[in-house]
Design a protein around this motif. Sequence first.
Motif, PDB file in Angstrom:
ATOM      1  N   SER A  90     -46.971  28.010  56.906  1.00 56.49           N
ATOM      2  CA  SER A  90     -47.389  29.297  56.352  1.00 56.49           C
ATOM      3  C   SER A  90     -47.531  29.185  54.847  1.00 56.49           C
ATOM      4  O   SER A  90     -46.949  28.314  54.207  1.00 56.49           O
ATOM      5  CB  SER A  90     -46.373  30.376  56.712  1.00 56.49           C
ATOM      6  OG  SER A  90     -45.116  29.987  56.220  1.00 56.49           O
ATOM      7  N   THR A 127     -46.588  31.250  52.585  1.00 58.10           N
ATOM      8  CA  THR A 127     -45.749  32.228  51.885  1.00 58.10           C
ATOM      9  C   THR A 127     -44.944  31.568  50.775  1.00 58.10           C
ATOM     10  O   THR A 127     -45.048  30.372  50.536  1.00 58.10           O
ATOM     11  CB  THR A 127     -44.816  32.937  52.869  1.00 58.10           C
ATOM     12  OG1 THR A 127     -44.265  31.956  53.722  1.00 58.10           O
ATOM     13  CG2 THR A 127     -45.563  33.968  53.678  1.00 58.10           C
ATOM     14  N   TYR A 128     -44.090  32.364  50.163  1.00 62.60           N
ATOM     15  CA  TYR A 128     -43.322  31.964  48.984  1.00 62.60           C
ATOM     16  C   TYR A 128     -42.333  30.823  49.242  1.00 62.60           C
ATOM     17  O   TYR A 128     -42.078  30.015  48.383  1.00 62.60           O
ATOM     18  CB  TYR A 128     -42.555  33.188  48.470  1.00 62.60           C
ATOM     19  CG  TYR A 128     -41.672  33.778  49.533  1.00 62.60           C
ATOM     20  CD1 TYR A 128     -40.328  33.420  49.594  1.00 62.60           C
ATOM     21  CD2 TYR A 128     -42.170  34.675  50.492  1.00 62.60           C
ATOM     22  CE1 TYR A 128     -39.511  33.933  50.572  1.00 62.60           C
ATOM     23  CE2 TYR A 128     -41.356  35.185  51.473  1.00 62.60           C
ATOM     24  CZ  TYR A 128     -40.031  34.817  51.511  1.00 62.60           C
ATOM     25  OH  TYR A 128     -39.231  35.302  52.479  1.00 62.60           O
ATOM     26  N   ALA A 129     -41.757  30.746  50.455  1.00 63.80           N
ATOM     27  CA  ALA A 129     -40.597  29.881  50.675  1.00 63.80           C
ATOM     28  C   ALA A 129     -40.932  28.410  50.490  1.00 63.80           C
ATOM     29  O   ALA A 129     -42.002  27.938  50.867  1.00 63.80           O
ATOM     30  CB  ALA A 129     -40.044  30.112  52.076  1.00 63.80           C
ATOM     31  N   ALA A 130     -39.987  27.673  49.903  1.00 64.40           N
ATOM     32  CA  ALA A 130     -40.173  26.234  49.733  1.00 64.40           C
ATOM     33  C   ALA A 130     -39.977  25.525  51.060  1.00 64.40           C
ATOM     34  O   ALA A 130     -40.564  24.489  51.319  1.00 64.40           O
ATOM     35  CB  ALA A 130     -39.177  25.706  48.713  1.00 64.40           C
ATOM     36  N   VAL A 131     -39.111  26.096  51.901  1.00 65.61           N
ATOM     37  CA  VAL A 131     -38.812  25.470  53.173  1.00 65.61           C
ATOM     38  C   VAL A 131     -39.537  26.218  54.272  1.00 65.61           C
ATOM     39  O   VAL A 131     -39.172  27.318  54.642  1.00 65.61           O
ATOM     40  CB  VAL A 131     -37.299  25.500  53.453  1.00 65.61           C
ATOM     41  CG1 VAL A 131     -37.005  24.774  54.745  1.00 65.61           C
ATOM     42  CG2 VAL A 131     -36.545  24.878  52.309  1.00 65.61           C
ATOM     43  N   GLY A 132     -40.591  25.621  54.766  1.00 63.61           N
ATOM     44  CA  GLY A 132     -41.377  26.273  55.797  1.00 63.61           C
ATOM     45  C   GLY A 132     -40.904  25.880  57.175  1.00 63.61           C
ATOM     46  O   GLY A 132     -39.873  25.215  57.323  1.00 63.61           O
ATOM     47  N   PRO A 133     -41.660  26.254  58.203  1.00 63.90           N
ATOM     48  CA  PRO A 133     -41.267  25.955  59.575  1.00 63.90           C
ATOM     49  C   PRO A 133     -41.359  24.476  59.923  1.00 63.90           C
ATOM     50  O   PRO A 133     -40.884  24.061  60.966  1.00 63.90           O
ATOM     51  CB  PRO A 133     -42.260  26.771  60.408  1.00 63.90           C
ATOM     52  CG  PRO A 133     -43.416  27.024  59.518  1.00 63.90           C
ATOM     53  CD  PRO A 133     -42.870  27.072  58.122  1.00 63.90           C
ATOM     54  N   PHE A 190     -40.220  21.935  57.930  1.00 62.70           N
ATOM     55  CA  PHE A 190     -39.233  21.089  57.247  1.00 62.70           C
ATOM     56  C   PHE A 190     -38.199  20.493  58.203  1.00 62.70           C
ATOM     57  O   PHE A 190     -38.032  19.285  58.289  1.00 62.70           O
ATOM     58  CB  PHE A 190     -38.542  21.869  56.128  1.00 62.70           C
ATOM     59  CG  PHE A 190     -37.453  21.079  55.469  1.00 62.70           C
ATOM     60  CD1 PHE A 190     -37.755  20.145  54.494  1.00 62.70           C
ATOM     61  CD2 PHE A 190     -36.129  21.231  55.859  1.00 62.70           C
ATOM     62  CE1 PHE A 190     -36.755  19.383  53.903  1.00 62.70           C
ATOM     63  CE2 PHE A 190     -35.123  20.467  55.285  1.00 62.70           C
ATOM     64  CZ  PHE A 190     -35.439  19.555  54.309  1.00 62.70           C
TER      65      PHE A 190
END
Lengths: 513, 150
Positions: B28, B30-36, B38
Amino acid sequence: MFGGDIWANLINGFSVVLTPQHLLFVMLGVTIGTAIGVLPGIGPSLTISLLLPVTFGLEPISAFVMFGGIFYGAMYGGSTTSILVNTPGESSSVVTAIDGFQMAKKGRGGAALATAAIGSFFAGTFATLMLMLMAPLLVRFALQFGAPEYFALMLLALSAVTGLAGQSAPKAFFATLLGLAMGMVGIDLQTGQARFTFGNLNLLGGIDPVMVAIGLFAVGEVFWAAGTLKRTFEETVTLRGSLLMNRAEWQRSWPAWARGSVIGFIIGVLPGAGATIASFLSYNAEQRFAKGKHELGQGAIEGVAGPEAANNASAGGALVPLLALGIPGSATTAVMLVAFQIYGLRPGPLLFQEQGDLVWGLIASLYIANLALLVLNLPMVRIWIKLLDVPKPVLYAGILTFSLLGVYADTQNTFSMVILLALGVLGFLLRRYDFPLAPVVLGAVLGPLIEQEYRRSLAISVNDYSVFFTRPIALVLMTLVIMSFLVPIFNAVWKASRRRTAVTAGAVGEIED
Amino acid sequence: MRAIRWVALAIVMFGAFYLWGALQIRESTTYAAVGPRFMPNAIGLGIVLSGVWLFAFPGAPPAPDSPQAMSLDWVSIGLMVLLVAAYVALFRVAGYVLATTLLLWGGAQILGDRHHLVRDGVIAVALAVVIYYVFSQLLRINLPPGPLGF
């Protein structure tokens, strides 16, 4: 709420549990627990997994006092089979068979059953007392925990399992990762992305850890029985003489019970070790300290008293991290964590505050369960022995039926039975090649939680990875994690290099690989 | 080569397959550094490593009397797997009671109860009927009725 109020809480717990309905579930739990303990091939984690769809309609407290009774009861029942059939009823009673069966052959089977049951009562009560005193202290400490601490703690639980389970570090490492891998299947809760579903809509909901437990333990066991049952021979000893211990046997049992209780509780609290390792360590301790240590292996009562006390104490110990931190250390407590999740409850510090009646009711029920189990397993032991007359083929066919039923009842979907079959074949293969099974279940339960805490930590710190190493408690835990990974690696390398020196020294005889 | 090294190779291949599966996950934006992706990547890498590790250090061969070295009755194992597969296929078509009777009786025979054909048949029918009624009437969990209505 805490500290000095322990006794008030306990009295409250008793008042919760001492109702006809809850007592009925305690009795049901200890009865089922003893039965599955006596029957080889069925353990507490599997039984609780199979009961989950059925207990869903119950009040949580009824379900959990029953699970507690099953957990404790299995530890009692396992010894009976070890002593009389020389086949352990549970893996935690493997060492009991060594001296217990020899005692039964010499006509002291009654005394062996007595020392196992009384020692289990002593150890179980001791462990419940320690659980009651320790868990609130741990809770007070854990109230300061945030996402990074929980992440580190779960990582520690997994790495401890890897370090302690089984003989081979790479096999345990793979087993843990396999469980984690299964935990990733389905919709990612944070982003809504499908993972490892390969376009199959049935996989969107993920692989239920309960199904993993049923598939690996039950269905795998049935396939294993299909491959071995006709080739194994069992020697059964009929129970002769009284169920009383003589004076000398009492005097030799006491110290062994005490040592076993302490060892068992400590091992139980540590993640990853569990009842089987506790019983082995207790046997080691008896080899060193017991008065009759030179008789061990030929029917020394300490060889039964110590390990049987240890496996019961470890059951109480295993409940400490589960209840106080929400972190399971064994397959059985992992399945119990799933049970909490089904009820929308999260074990951990908040459970003690918000669900005081449940937690203290459960603790109070464990005292009652122990007392009931002593009665159930000593005067009534002859009834349980009859269970061993159930023909094995029928028993295993029944296990298979209930496994498939449990999974279908939970999902109303035949696809889940296909996955169960695949997991059963996997469980059979893992067993054939000597991989430990408990870490797979633990990984499947902890995988999604660990990922959640990891992402939550980084969200809190705005993607700063130092969050795991700058908070003091998290730092200590992470250091332990790193150490637990390095120790087995160094060990393996050290062993390998020593082996090589051995070759050059000409001691080729010892190298078999 | 020892069997356990083949197992290690299978693990490496499974790890590679898992990593390929991780590639299929849509990352995705989005903002997060850790996506689905990782965690799956880390796990896949770990699985490959564990396979290599096992290949390098397979441990001592199993003792002759251990479950790992025991010769197995592969025919019975195969029949058992087929029986479960047949059960799943028949489950809705034949209904719970019929399919389960077959599973219980057939399972007991495969497991070696050859001398108790009738006794096992009686147990199988009785247990299947009891389970069906307890679940559908008392627990209100639906089990497939099949063409005969049970």
